[in-house]
Design a protein around this motif. Structure first.
Motif, PDB file in Angstrom:
ATOM      1  N   ARG A  21       2.806  54.006 118.277  1.00 45.38           N
ATOM      2  CA  ARG A  21       1.471  54.341 118.781  1.00 45.38           C
ATOM      3  C   ARG A  21       1.551  55.380 119.900  1.00 45.38           C
ATOM      4  N   ASP A  26      -1.918  57.242 120.323  1.00 40.11           N
ATOM      5  CA  ASP A  26      -2.950  56.219 120.128  1.00 40.11           C
ATOM      6  C   ASP A  26      -2.962  55.224 121.297  1.00 40.11           C
ATOM      7  N   TYR A  29      -5.618  52.245 121.299  1.00 40.06           N
ATOM      8  CA  TYR A  29      -5.212  51.069 120.535  1.00 40.06           C
ATOM      9  C   TYR A  29      -4.316  50.170 121.389  1.00 40.06           C
TER      10      TYR A  29
END
Length: 123
Positions: A21, A26, A29
């Motif tokens: 991630r 990201d 998230y």
């Protein structure tokens, strides 16, 4: 009131997931699985404290002197352990980020706030 330090909260995901991630950018998230954020939101810890949304990569744990997350045998999961949280009705966050200083296995965090302060002249 400001609480600043290595609060040692982690991201509740696997090492592989966290690193993937981060590589994909990201962070939103990952933030959903941040233990400190969950503890503050539930009222289990640091009741009444707030923190601006984190928009910087996890600040722990790096191989010293590099931008490489822990490659030792332990392979510690990258996380946001270093935090600045605050409590106060007249406090507004202006900046919250991390520094790219490489002198530690942590990346220092910094913040700027605007706050109204009332002075009382007791005379």
């Amino acid at each position: 009131m400001f609480w600043i330090g290595d609060l040692n909260y982690r991201i509740s995901l696997s090492n592989e997931e966290v690193r993937r991630r981060i590589s994909n950018g990201d962070l939103e998230y990952l933030y959903q699985f941040d233990q400190l954020t969950k503890e503050i939101s539930s009222g289990n810890a640091f009741k009444g404290f707030s923190e601006p949304t984190i928009s910087f990569s996890p600040t722990y744990k790096f191989d010293k002197g590099t931008n490489i997350y822990d490659s030792s045998e332990k392979q510690r999961i990258p996380s946001w352990t270093d935090r600045i949280i605050y409590r106060g009705g007249n406090t507004k966050p202006l900046a919250y980020s991390s520094s790219e200083l490489l002198f530690s296995d942590h990346r220092p965090v910094y913040a700027a706030y605007k706050s109204t302060v009332e002075f009382v002249d007791e005379d």
